[in-house]
Design a protein around this motif. Structure first.
Motif, PDB file in Angstrom:
ATOM      1  N   SER A  87      17.425  17.716 -25.045  1.00  0.00           N
ATOM      2  CA  SER A  87      17.909  16.737 -24.069  1.00  0.00           C
ATOM      3  C   SER A  87      16.997  15.525 -23.960  1.00  0.00           C
ATOM      4  CB  SER A  87      18.059  17.395 -22.692  1.00  0.00           C
ATOM      5  OG  SER A  87      19.030  18.414 -22.713  1.00  0.00           O
ATOM      6  N   VAL A  88      15.714  15.692 -24.323  1.00  0.00           N
ATOM      7  CA  VAL A  88      14.765  14.568 -24.232  1.00  0.00           C
ATOM      8  C   VAL A  88      15.117  13.462 -25.222  1.00  0.00           C
ATOM      9  CG1 VAL A  88      12.353  13.863 -24.445  1.00  0.00           C
ATOM     10  CG2 VAL A  88      12.921  16.032 -23.316  1.00  0.00           C
ATOM     11  N   PRO A  89      15.170  13.737 -26.530  1.00  0.00           N
ATOM     12  CA  PRO A  89      15.571  12.668 -27.454  1.00  0.00           C
ATOM     13  C   PRO A  89      17.012  12.205 -27.248  1.00  0.00           C
ATOM     14  CG  PRO A  89      15.415  14.766 -28.612  1.00  0.00           C
ATOM     15  CD  PRO A  89      14.811  14.965 -27.264  1.00  0.00           C
ATOM     16  N   LEU A  90      17.880  13.113 -26.815  1.00  0.00           N
ATOM     17  CA  LEU A  90      19.257  12.712 -26.525  1.00  0.00           C
ATOM     18  C   LEU A  90      19.289  11.673 -25.412  1.00  0.00           C
ATOM     19  CD1 LEU A  90      21.174  16.128 -26.660  1.00  0.00           C
ATOM     20  CD2 LEU A  90      21.583  14.159 -28.133  1.00  0.00           C
ATOM     21  N   SER A  91      18.493  11.884 -24.378  1.00  0.00           N
ATOM     22  CA  SER A  91      18.434  10.950 -23.252  1.00  0.00           C
ATOM     23  C   SER A  91      17.849   9.617 -23.678  1.00  0.00           C
ATOM     24  CB  SER A  91      17.591  11.542 -22.118  1.00  0.00           C
ATOM     25  OG  SER A  91      18.143  12.751 -21.650  1.00  0.00           O
ATOM     26  N   VAL A  92      16.770   9.668 -24.472  1.00  0.00           N
ATOM     27  CA  VAL A  92      16.128   8.437 -24.957  1.00  0.00           C
ATOM     28  C   VAL A  92      17.103   7.621 -25.793  1.00  0.00           C
ATOM     29  CG1 VAL A  92      14.293   7.521 -26.433  1.00  0.00           C
ATOM     30  CG2 VAL A  92      13.801   9.402 -24.862  1.00  0.00           C
ATOM     31  N   ALA A  93      17.912   8.291 -26.607  1.00  0.00           N
ATOM     32  CA  ALA A  93      18.910   7.582 -27.422  1.00  0.00           C
ATOM     33  C   ALA A  93      20.046   7.030 -26.572  1.00  0.00           C
ATOM     34  CB  ALA A  93      19.457   8.523 -28.493  1.00  0.00           C
ATOM     35  N   VAL A 144      13.270  -3.899 -26.881  1.00  0.00           N
ATOM     36  CA  VAL A 144      13.014  -2.455 -26.781  1.00  0.00           C
ATOM     37  C   VAL A 144      14.312  -1.669 -26.948  1.00  0.00           C
ATOM     38  CG1 VAL A 144      12.267  -0.588 -25.251  1.00  0.00           C
ATOM     39  CG2 VAL A 144      10.952  -2.711 -25.352  1.00  0.00           C
ATOM     40  N   SER A 145      15.375  -2.124 -26.300  1.00  0.00           N
ATOM     41  CA  SER A 145      16.676  -1.452 -26.413  1.00  0.00           C
ATOM     42  C   SER A 145      17.177  -1.460 -27.849  1.00  0.00           C
ATOM     43  CB  SER A 145      17.702  -2.130 -25.502  1.00  0.00           C
ATOM     44  OG  SER A 145      17.340  -2.008 -24.153  1.00  0.00           O
ATOM     45  N   ASN A 146      17.034  -2.592 -28.510  1.00  0.00           N
ATOM     46  CA  ASN A 146      17.510  -2.711 -29.885  1.00  0.00           C
ATOM     47  C   ASN A 146      16.692  -1.847 -30.852  1.00  0.00           C
ATOM     48  OD1 ASN A 146      19.509  -4.485 -29.122  1.00  0.00           O
ATOM     49  ND2 ASN A 146      18.300  -6.302 -29.558  1.00  0.00           N
ATOM     50  N   ILE A 147      15.385  -1.746 -30.599  1.00  0.00           N
ATOM     51  CA  ILE A 147      14.529  -0.923 -31.457  1.00  0.00           C
ATOM     52  C   ILE A 147      14.955   0.543 -31.375  1.00  0.00           C
ATOM     53  CG2 ILE A 147      12.193   0.004 -31.732  1.00  0.00           C
ATOM     54  CD1 ILE A 147      11.129  -2.767 -30.999  1.00  0.00           C
ATOM     55  N   VAL A 153      12.550  13.530 -34.397  1.00  0.00           N
ATOM     56  CA  VAL A 153      11.255  13.912 -34.977  1.00  0.00           C
ATOM     57  C   VAL A 153      10.124  13.102 -34.353  1.00  0.00           C
ATOM     58  CG1 VAL A 153       9.887  13.961 -37.108  1.00  0.00           C
ATOM     59  CG2 VAL A 153      12.286  14.662 -37.140  1.00  0.00           C
ATOM     60  N   LEU A 154      10.344  11.808 -34.150  1.00  0.00           N
ATOM     61  CA  LEU A 154       9.317  10.947 -33.570  1.00  0.00           C
ATOM     62  C   LEU A 154       8.930  11.385 -32.154  1.00  0.00           C
ATOM     63  CD1 LEU A 154      10.522   7.392 -34.698  1.00  0.00           C
ATOM     64  CD2 LEU A 154       8.532   8.644 -35.535  1.00  0.00           C
ATOM     65  N   LEU A 155       9.891  11.970 -31.443  1.00  0.00           N
ATOM     66  CA  LEU A 155       9.653  12.349 -30.045  1.00  0.00           C
ATOM     67  C   LEU A 155       9.225  13.806 -29.878  1.00  0.00           C
ATOM     68  CD1 LEU A 155      12.677  10.542 -28.338  1.00  0.00           C
ATOM     69  CD2 LEU A 155      10.275   9.908 -28.188  1.00  0.00           C
ATOM     70  N   LEU A 156       8.927  14.496 -30.976  1.00  0.00           N
ATOM     71  CA  LEU A 156       8.539  15.900 -30.885  1.00  0.00           C
ATOM     72  C   LEU A 156       7.290  16.097 -30.028  1.00  0.00           C
ATOM     73  CD1 LEU A 156       9.200  17.305 -34.489  1.00  0.00           C
ATOM     74  CD2 LEU A 156      10.418  17.862 -32.373  1.00  0.00           C
ATOM     75  N   ARG A 191      17.823   1.758 -30.405  1.00  0.00           N
ATOM     76  CA  ARG A 191      19.176   1.935 -30.927  1.00  0.00           C
ATOM     77  C   ARG A 191      19.231   1.848 -32.446  1.00  0.00           C
ATOM     78  NH1 ARG A 191      21.848  -2.646 -29.098  1.00  0.00           N
ATOM     79  NH2 ARG A 191      23.860  -1.839 -29.750  1.00  0.00           N
ATOM     80  N   SER A 192      18.248   1.198 -33.045  1.00  0.00           N
ATOM     81  CA  SER A 192      18.259   1.036 -34.505  1.00  0.00           C
ATOM     82  C   SER A 192      17.689   2.239 -35.244  1.00  0.00           C
ATOM     83  CB  SER A 192      17.464  -0.220 -34.893  1.00  0.00           C
ATOM     84  OG  SER A 192      16.083  -0.053 -34.590  1.00  0.00           O
ATOM     85  N   ILE A 193      17.036   3.153 -34.515  1.00  0.00           N
ATOM     86  CA  ILE A 193      16.439   4.329 -35.158  1.00  0.00           C
ATOM     87  C   ILE A 193      17.484   5.435 -35.260  1.00  0.00           C
ATOM     88  CG2 ILE A 193      14.608   6.073 -35.019  1.00  0.00           C
ATOM     89  CD1 ILE A 193      13.023   4.127 -33.283  1.00  0.00           C
ATOM     90  N   PRO A 194      17.753   5.945 -36.464  1.00  0.00           N
ATOM     91  CA  PRO A 194      18.699   7.069 -36.603  1.00  0.00           C
ATOM     92  C   PRO A 194      18.264   8.242 -35.730  1.00  0.00           C
ATOM     93  CG  PRO A 194      18.173   6.140 -38.746  1.00  0.00           C
ATOM     94  CD  PRO A 194      17.253   5.490 -37.763  1.00  0.00           C
ATOM     95  N   PHE A 195      19.244   8.963 -35.172  1.00  0.00           N
ATOM     96  CA  PHE A 195      18.915   9.964 -34.165  1.00  0.00           C
ATOM     97  C   PHE A 195      17.989  11.060 -34.688  1.00  0.00           C
ATOM     98  CE2 PHE A 195      19.768  13.990 -31.957  1.00  0.00           C
ATOM     99  CZ  PHE A 195      19.252  13.641 -30.715  1.00  0.00           C
TER     100      PHE A 195
END
Length: 209
Positions: free
Chosen positions: A85-91, A51-54, A65-68, A56-60
């Motif tokens: 801050s939501v996608p920033l935190s997830v990344a 899960v962590s690697n997945i 966009v995926l987390l909209l 981290r492998s997605i460009p920010f």
């Protein structure tokens, strides 16, 4: 400029705090559940690692966009520094977790084995042995995460997140105002230097070696 600066600090600060609160225990769990450790759990380690690697492998920008829809559900909006801050935190969470894991791997194995031989419980080993010994590396990891988040926040600004990135694109690029563009670049460089300096100082301060 002042508003953009505040929004950037807000985005980075909130996401860094969340990364610390959630990424630190995740990194510890990744380490102690790995092979040969006192809380070995291969299935759990495999799931957390994948899960962590997945993430981290997605460009920010793609992650943003995926987390909209998730951001919309969580906050009721996808615009502004809070939404960014939501996608920033997830990344940041898996990114920092891996840095924590790496710092823990640098702890002398003899110290861990001595604690186990004395009958110390896993929670005691984590709290009194692993974290104190890896404190310097964890602070360095937090510094790297903060600098990465600063860059990500500038990207978030290009799609409505606000902050310095939004200012650079809207006023510097679209309106051909080179003064604004260069000022934002210089400001980001200064912020990175300050974060790195404080992080290095704190890391040296707690280093026992």
């Amino acid at each position: 400029m002042g508003k953009a600066f505040y929004e950037t600090l807000y985005m980075v600060g909130v996401s860094l705090l969340i990364a610390l609160v959630l990424g630190l225990p995740l990194g510890v769990l990744l380490f102690v559940s790995s092979r040969g450790l006192f809380s070995e759990n291969r299935p759990l380690n495999l799931i957390l690692g994948v899960v962590s690697n997945i993430v981290r492998s997605i460009p920010f920008l793609i992650l943003l966009v995926l987390l909209l829809k998730f951001t919309q559900f969580l906050l009721g909006t996808t615009i502004g520094p809070s939404a960014a801050s939501v996608p920033l935190s997830v990344a940041a969470i898996p990114f920092f977790a891996r840095l924590v894991e790496q710092s823990l791997r640098e702890v002398n194995k003899g110290i861990i084995e001595a604690a186990i031989a004395m009958g110390a419980r896993p929670w005691f080993i984590i709290r009194k042995v692993l974290l104190p010994e890896a404190k310097s590396g964890i602070i360095s990891g937090l510094t790297i995460t903060a600098i990465s988040l600063l860059g990500f926040s500038a990207m978030a600004g290009t799609v409505g997140g606000g902050g310095i990135g939004d200012l650079a694109i809207r006023y510097g690029y679209y309106r051909y105002d080179n003064q604004v563009l260069f000022t934002t670049v210089i400001l980001l460089i200064v912020l990175v230097q300050i974060i790195q300096f404080v992080g290095d100082w704190a890391s040296r301060k707690v280093d026992k070696r």
